[in-house]
Design an enzyme around this catalytic site. Structure first.
Site, PDB file in Angstrom:
ATOM      1  N   GLY A  76      36.990  91.915  92.182  1.00 44.03           N
ATOM      2  CA  GLY A  76      35.897  92.741  91.198  1.00 44.03           C
ATOM      3  C   GLY A  76      34.742  93.696  91.940  1.00 44.03           C
ATOM      4  N   GLN A  77      34.165  94.265  91.211  1.00 41.76           N
ATOM      5  CA  GLN A  77      32.860  95.233  91.309  1.00 41.76           C
ATOM      6  C   GLN A  77      31.970  94.476  92.385  1.00 41.76           C
ATOM      7  N   MET A  88      41.764  81.094  88.495  1.00 43.12           N
ATOM      8  CA  MET A  88      40.564  79.682  87.725  1.00 43.12           C
ATOM      9  C   MET A  88      41.521  79.348  86.771  1.00 43.12           C
ATOM     10  N   LEU A  93      32.199  83.911  91.331  1.00 45.60           N
ATOM     11  CA  LEU A  93      32.034  85.577  90.352  1.00 45.60           C
ATOM     12  C   LEU A  93      33.160  85.639  89.497  1.00 45.60           C
ATOM     13  N   ALA A 104      35.229  85.954  86.377  1.00 48.63           N
ATOM     14  CA  ALA A 104      35.791  85.488  84.920  1.00 48.63           C
ATOM     15  C   ALA A 104      36.104  87.102  84.308  1.00 48.63           C
ATOM     16  N   GLN A 105      36.690  86.517  83.026  1.00 49.58           N
ATOM     17  CA  GLN A 105      36.671  87.728  82.244  1.00 49.58           C
ATOM     18  C   GLN A 105      35.389  87.963  81.940  1.00 49.58           C
ATOM     19  N   SER A 106      34.612  89.353  82.242  1.00 50.51           N
ATOM     20  CA  SER A 106      33.050  90.188  82.488  1.00 50.51           C
ATOM     21  C   SER A 106      33.157  90.738  81.408  1.00 50.51           C
ATOM     22  N   THR A 123      24.222  84.679  83.692  1.00 49.12           N
ATOM     23  CA  THR A 123      24.145  86.208  82.868  1.00 49.12           C
ATOM     24  C   THR A 123      23.055  86.569  82.164  1.00 49.12           C
ATOM     25  N   TYR A 179      32.183  85.630  74.742  1.00 48.34           N
ATOM     26  CA  TYR A 179      31.632  84.891  76.728  1.00 48.34           C
ATOM     27  C   TYR A 179      30.434  84.314  76.636  1.00 48.34           C
ATOM     28  N   LYS A 181      29.855  81.199  79.698  1.00 48.05           N
ATOM     29  CA  LYS A 181      28.828  81.068  80.474  1.00 48.05           C
ATOM     30  C   LYS A 181      27.516  80.353  80.246  1.00 48.05           C
TER      31      LYS A 181
HETATM   32  P1  NAP Z   1      34.584  92.528  87.220  1.00 49.35           P
HETATM   33  O1  NAP Z   1      34.290  93.459  87.680  1.00 49.35           O
HETATM   34  O2  NAP Z   1      35.183  92.121  85.712  1.00 49.35           O
HETATM   35  O3  NAP Z   1      35.367  91.342  87.907  1.00 49.35           O
HETATM   36  C1  NAP Z   1      35.777  89.939  87.659  1.00 49.35           C
HETATM   37  C2  NAP Z   1      36.330  89.604  88.777  1.00 49.35           C
HETATM   38  O4  NAP Z   1      36.887  87.865  88.399  1.00 49.35           O
HETATM   39  C3  NAP Z   1      37.834  89.932  89.052  1.00 49.35           C
HETATM   40  O5  NAP Z   1      37.952  90.583  90.784  1.00 49.35           O
HETATM   41  C4  NAP Z   1      39.086  89.470  88.459  1.00 49.35           C
HETATM   42  O6  NAP Z   1      40.362  89.686  89.509  1.00 49.35           O
HETATM   43  C5  NAP Z   1      38.803  88.057  88.222  1.00 49.35           C
HETATM   44  N1  NAP Z   1      39.357  87.608  87.552  1.00 49.35           N
HETATM   45  C6  NAP Z   1      39.455  87.345  86.557  1.00 49.35           C
HETATM   46  N2  NAP Z   1      39.292  86.321  85.572  1.00 49.35           N
HETATM   47  C7  NAP Z   1      40.385  85.483  86.620  1.00 49.35           C
HETATM   48  C8  NAP Z   1      41.054  83.928  86.670  1.00 49.35           C
HETATM   49  N3  NAP Z   1      41.915  83.787  85.598  1.00 49.35           N
HETATM   50  N4  NAP Z   1      41.602  83.704  88.282  1.00 49.35           N
HETATM   51  C9  NAP Z   1      41.181  84.551  89.347  1.00 49.35           C
HETATM   52  N5  NAP Z   1      40.186  85.260  89.182  1.00 49.35           N
HETATM   53  C10 NAP Z   1      40.164  85.539  87.717  1.00 49.35           C
HETATM   54  O7  NAP Z   1      33.038  91.682  87.244  1.00 49.35           O
HETATM   55  P2  NAP Z   1      32.081  92.456  88.684  1.00 49.35           P
HETATM   56  O8  NAP Z   1      30.591  92.720  87.774  1.00 49.35           O
HETATM   57  O9  NAP Z   1      32.363  91.878  89.606  1.00 49.35           O
HETATM   58  O10 NAP Z   1      30.305  90.590  88.090  1.00 49.35           O
HETATM   59  C11 NAP Z   1      31.110  89.583  88.994  1.00 49.35           C
HETATM   60  C12 NAP Z   1      30.619  88.418  88.181  1.00 49.35           C
HETATM   61  O11 NAP Z   1      28.853  88.100  87.153  1.00 49.35           O
HETATM   62  C13 NAP Z   1      31.319  87.949  86.873  1.00 49.35           C
HETATM   63  O12 NAP Z   1      31.479  86.274  86.437  1.00 49.35           O
HETATM   64  C14 NAP Z   1      30.808  88.263  85.289  1.00 49.35           C
HETATM   65  O13 NAP Z   1      29.940  87.828  83.435  1.00 49.35           O
HETATM   66  C15 NAP Z   1      29.170  88.469  86.075  1.00 49.35           C
HETATM   67  N6  NAP Z   1      28.392  88.723  85.510  1.00 49.35           N
HETATM   68  C16 NAP Z   1      27.898  90.751  85.926  1.00 49.35           C
HETATM   69  C17 NAP Z   1      27.007  91.246  85.626  1.00 49.35           C
HETATM   70  C18 NAP Z   1      27.818  92.585  85.854  1.00 49.35           C
HETATM   71  O14 NAP Z   1      26.329  93.291  85.595  1.00 49.35           O
HETATM   72  N7  NAP Z   1      28.175  93.099  86.722  1.00 49.35           N
HETATM   73  C19 NAP Z   1      25.753  90.795  85.376  1.00 49.35           C
HETATM   74  C20 NAP Z   1      26.076  89.182  85.100  1.00 49.35           C
HETATM   75  C21 NAP Z   1      26.400  88.913  85.265  1.00 49.35           C
HETATM   76  P3  NAP Z   1      40.981  90.421  89.124  1.00 49.35           P
HETATM   77  O15 NAP Z   1      40.447  92.198  89.717  1.00 49.35           O
HETATM   78  O16 NAP Z   1      42.492  90.375  89.388  1.00 49.35           O
HETATM   79  O17 NAP Z   1      41.106  91.193  87.118  1.00 49.35           O
HETATM   80  N1  GDD Z   2      31.311  99.059  76.807  1.00 48.84           N
HETATM   81  C1  GDD Z   2      31.080  99.483  75.134  1.00 48.84           C
HETATM   82  N2  GDD Z   2      31.663 100.836  75.598  1.00 48.84           N
HETATM   83  N3  GDD Z   2      29.823  99.669  76.001  1.00 48.84           N
HETATM   84  C2  GDD Z   2      28.700 100.080  74.612  1.00 48.84           C
HETATM   85  C3  GDD Z   2      29.611 101.468  74.162  1.00 48.84           C
HETATM   86  C4  GDD Z   2      30.876 101.931  74.863  1.00 48.84           C
HETATM   87  O1  GDD Z   2      31.844 102.991  74.037  1.00 48.84           O
HETATM   88  N4  GDD Z   2      29.009 102.069  73.318  1.00 48.84           N
HETATM   89  C5  GDD Z   2      27.277 101.332  73.256  1.00 48.84           C
HETATM   90  N5  GDD Z   2      27.680 100.268  74.454  1.00 48.84           N
HETATM   91  C6  GDD Z   2      26.927  99.544  74.155  1.00 48.84           C
HETATM   92  C7  GDD Z   2      27.060  98.050  73.753  1.00 48.84           C
HETATM   93  O2  GDD Z   2      27.136  97.501  72.176  1.00 48.84           O
HETATM   94  C8  GDD Z   2      25.900  97.172  75.163  1.00 48.84           C
HETATM   95  O3  GDD Z   2      24.872  96.560  73.416  1.00 48.84           O
HETATM   96  C9  GDD Z   2      25.902  97.702  75.661  1.00 48.84           C
HETATM   97  O4  GDD Z   2      26.151  99.375  75.441  1.00 48.84           O
HETATM   98  C10 GDD Z   2      26.445  97.419  77.112  1.00 48.84           C
HETATM   99  O5  GDD Z   2      27.866  97.433  77.411  1.00 48.84           O
HETATM  100  P1  GDD Z   2      28.827  96.708  78.693  1.00 48.84           P
HETATM  101  O6  GDD Z   2      28.189  98.058  79.521  1.00 48.84           O
HETATM  102  O7  GDD Z   2      29.859  97.113  78.111  1.00 48.84           O
HETATM  103  O8  GDD Z   2      28.171  95.996  79.201  1.00 48.84           O
HETATM  104  P2  GDD Z   2      27.405  94.497  78.656  1.00 48.84           P
HETATM  105  O9  GDD Z   2      26.139  94.527  78.099  1.00 48.84           O
HETATM  106  O10 GDD Z   2      28.330  94.272  77.354  1.00 48.84           O
HETATM  107  O11 GDD Z   2      27.943  92.751  79.341  1.00 48.84           O
HETATM  108  C11 GDD Z   2      27.702  93.031  81.294  1.00 48.84           C
HETATM  109  O12 GDD Z   2      26.342  93.267  81.317  1.00 48.84           O
HETATM  110  C12 GDD Z   2      26.380  91.419  81.293  1.00 48.84           C
HETATM  111  C13 GDD Z   2      25.147  91.549  81.556  1.00 48.84           C
HETATM  112  O13 GDD Z   2      23.728  91.606  80.864  1.00 48.84           O
HETATM  113  C14 GDD Z   2      28.898  92.811  81.637  1.00 48.84           C
HETATM  114  O14 GDD Z   2      29.234  93.251  82.924  1.00 48.84           O
HETATM  115  C15 GDD Z   2      28.863  91.008  81.543  1.00 48.84           C
HETATM  116  O15 GDD Z   2      29.872  91.259  82.462  1.00 48.84           O
HETATM  117  C16 GDD Z   2      28.126  91.039  82.214  1.00 48.84           C
HETATM  118  O16 GDD Z   2      27.776  89.551  81.760  1.00 48.84           O
END
Ligand code: NAP
Ligand code: GDD
Length: 365
Positions: free
Chosen positions: A13-14, A61, A82, A84-86, A129, A153, A157
């Site tokens: 993942g990212q 997982m 890290l 997750a179905q994120s 998160t 989600y 979490k």
């Molecule tokens: P991401 O890019 O969606 O990566 C998710 C990772 O989880 C991928 O490597 C994915 O593998 C793996 N995964 C999903 N289901 C799995 C399973 N059943 N078994 C093993 N691996 C699995 O997410 P990210 O943005 O890097 O975020 C990392 C973590 O931080 C997540 O837990 C997310 O919920 C949390 N988080 C993210 C943010 C954010 O803004 N980015 C903020 C708060 C919390 P595949 O590549 O095979 O799909």
């Molecule tokens: N994805 C998406 N697509 N979101 C949109 C769109 C669109 O076309 N238009 C507006 N939004 C709004 C969503 O409704 C939400 O309020 C906001 O943009 C951010 O959406 P996302 O970028 O999908 O992220 P998120 O905040 O729902 O979730 C991400 O951040 C969380 C931390 O606060 C993910 O990375 C989660 O895994 C993480 O926990």
């Protein structure tokens, strides 16, 4: 001195990709969990494969046995959970899978550590998160703000957060949650709003797309740079005591503001007209509608006011929440995507040239 051995779930993942780079640079032996897929999506870590201290293993997982065996084999000193179905919107469509991976998956990791009798030697970081604050009860949000999860989600979490706390208290384990606010990058998944915008701005500027459809433009987020945030995950595990931390920039913007700035960096100035589902982003130079609202991207319940207070992380971890500003983040993502879209064109041209050559030589008829 004993070696630092990290096991990262979600390595593809990212965050997993940036964290791997960060830990390898610190001399860690890094092990990552990958899962079998019919197409190979290891793009974010392809450049690390073959690095002597970097190892990949198949596990899932949802599969306790695979996790128990792997933890026993790797004997990690630190686990970064890290995986997750994120995607929040996807969690409304696949709530059971989301709960299995994002909630019970955390329990499986904790039990894998206990089963291998590593609970006193292995520290665990849980990717929690800001979505836990959900239908927010105060702004800005800090470690003491009550949780009010507002999607399948976030509910999953929340279980992860509490089971980490429970095992810390019940078994004296060093396990902590980082309550991370949204963090983005050039490696962000393409259906999250920031990356969807930067890619569309790049395509529209190069005449490859006409219009970008978004959902709630008023939604407010505290957006940081993923590369800065992975440092914090590590810092949380190096702290004297196991504690939970809010990781955020302390600055908030709307989706509309993100789009305005992204299009600006792609060379398009936007003017906004209308309200709600009728709102449009218009290219000032051409008068064309380049952003429109589609109800398809509205969520059954949406989190609309995330704003983090990173004071504790600043004071206790010495972390700098402003290393990369919002303006720098948007610019670097757009620049990256402009180059990516241009490169896709170049690759397509090469494919066309090859085909012409093959046709000419009669290799392809
Ligand atoms: P991401 O890019 O969606 O990566 C998710 C990772 O989880 C991928 O490597 C994915 O593998 C793996 N995964 C999903 N289901 C799995 C399973 N059943 N078994 C093993 N691996 C699995 O997410 P990210 O943005 O890097 O975020 C990392 C973590 O931080 C997540 O837990 C997310 O919920 C949390 N988080 C993210 C943010 C954010 O803004 N980015 C903020 C708060 C919390 P595949 O590549 O095979 O799909
Ligand atoms: N994805 C998406 N697509 N979101 C949109 C769109 C669109 O076309 N238009 C507006 N939004 C709004 C969503 O409704 C939400 O309020 C906001 O943009 C951010 O959406 P996302 O970028 O999908 O992220 P998120 O905040 O729902 O979730 C991400 O951040 C969380 C931390 O606060 C993910 O990375 C989660 O895994 C993480 O926990």
């Amino acid at each position: 001195m004993s070696k630092n051995i990290a096991l990262i779930t979600g390595v593809t993942g990212q965050d997993g990709s940036y964290l791997s780079e960060f830990l390898l640079a610190k001399g860690y032996e890094v092990h990552g969990i990958i899962r079998r897929s019919s197409v190979d999506y290891r793009e974010r870590i392809a450049h690390l494969e073959g690095t002597p201290n970097f190892h990949l293993h198949y596990a899932d997982m949802g599969d306790s046995m695979s996790l128990v065996k792997l933890v026993g084999k790797v004997q990690p000193t630190e686990i970064y959970n890290l995986a997750a179905q994120s995607h929040v919107q996807v969690s409304f469509d696949a709530p059971e899978f989301t709960a299995d991976v994002d909630a019970v998956g955390v329990l499986r990791i904790l039990e894998a550590v206990r089963t291998n009798h590593l609970e006193q030697s292995c520290k665990i970081y849980q990717a929690s998160t800001s979505e836990l604050y959900g239908k927010v009860e105060e702004v800005p949000q800090n470690e003491k703000t009550p949780f009010h999860p507002y999607s399948p989600y976030a509910v999953a979490k929340l279980y992860g957060f509490w089971i980490i706390k429970e095992y810390r208290e019940a078994y004296n384990m060093f396990c902590c949650s980082g309550i991370l606010f949204n963090h983005e990058s050039e490696r962000r998944g393409e259906t999250f709003v920031t990356r969807k915008i930067t890619l569309a701005a790049a395509r529209i500027a190069q005449g490859k797309q006409d219009c970008l459809y978004l959902g709630n433009l008023d939604s407010l987020r505290d957006w940081g740079y993923a590369k800065d945030y992975v440092e914090c995950m590590w810092l949380i595990l190096q702290h004297d005591t196991p504690e939970d931390f809010v990781i955020a920039t302390g600055v908030q913007h709307t989706v509309r503001e993100f789009a305005t700035l992204a299009f600006h960096h792609a060379g398009i100035e936007l003017r906004w007209e209308g309200e709600g589902v009728n709102e449009k982003g218009i290219d000032v130079a051409t008068g064309k509608v380049v952003v429109a609202v589609s109800e398809d991207f509205y969520r059954p319940t949406d989190v609309v006011n995330l704003w983090g207070d990173p004071t504790k992380a600043k004071k206790e971890l010495g972390w700098n929440p402003q290393a990369t500003s919002f303006e720098q983040l948007v610019e670097l993502m757009v620049k990256h995507d402009i180059a990516k879209v241009a490169a896709e064109d170049a690759a397509a041209n090469i494919r066309t040239m090859n085909l012409a050559e093959f046709l000419e030589k009669g290799i392809v008829k």
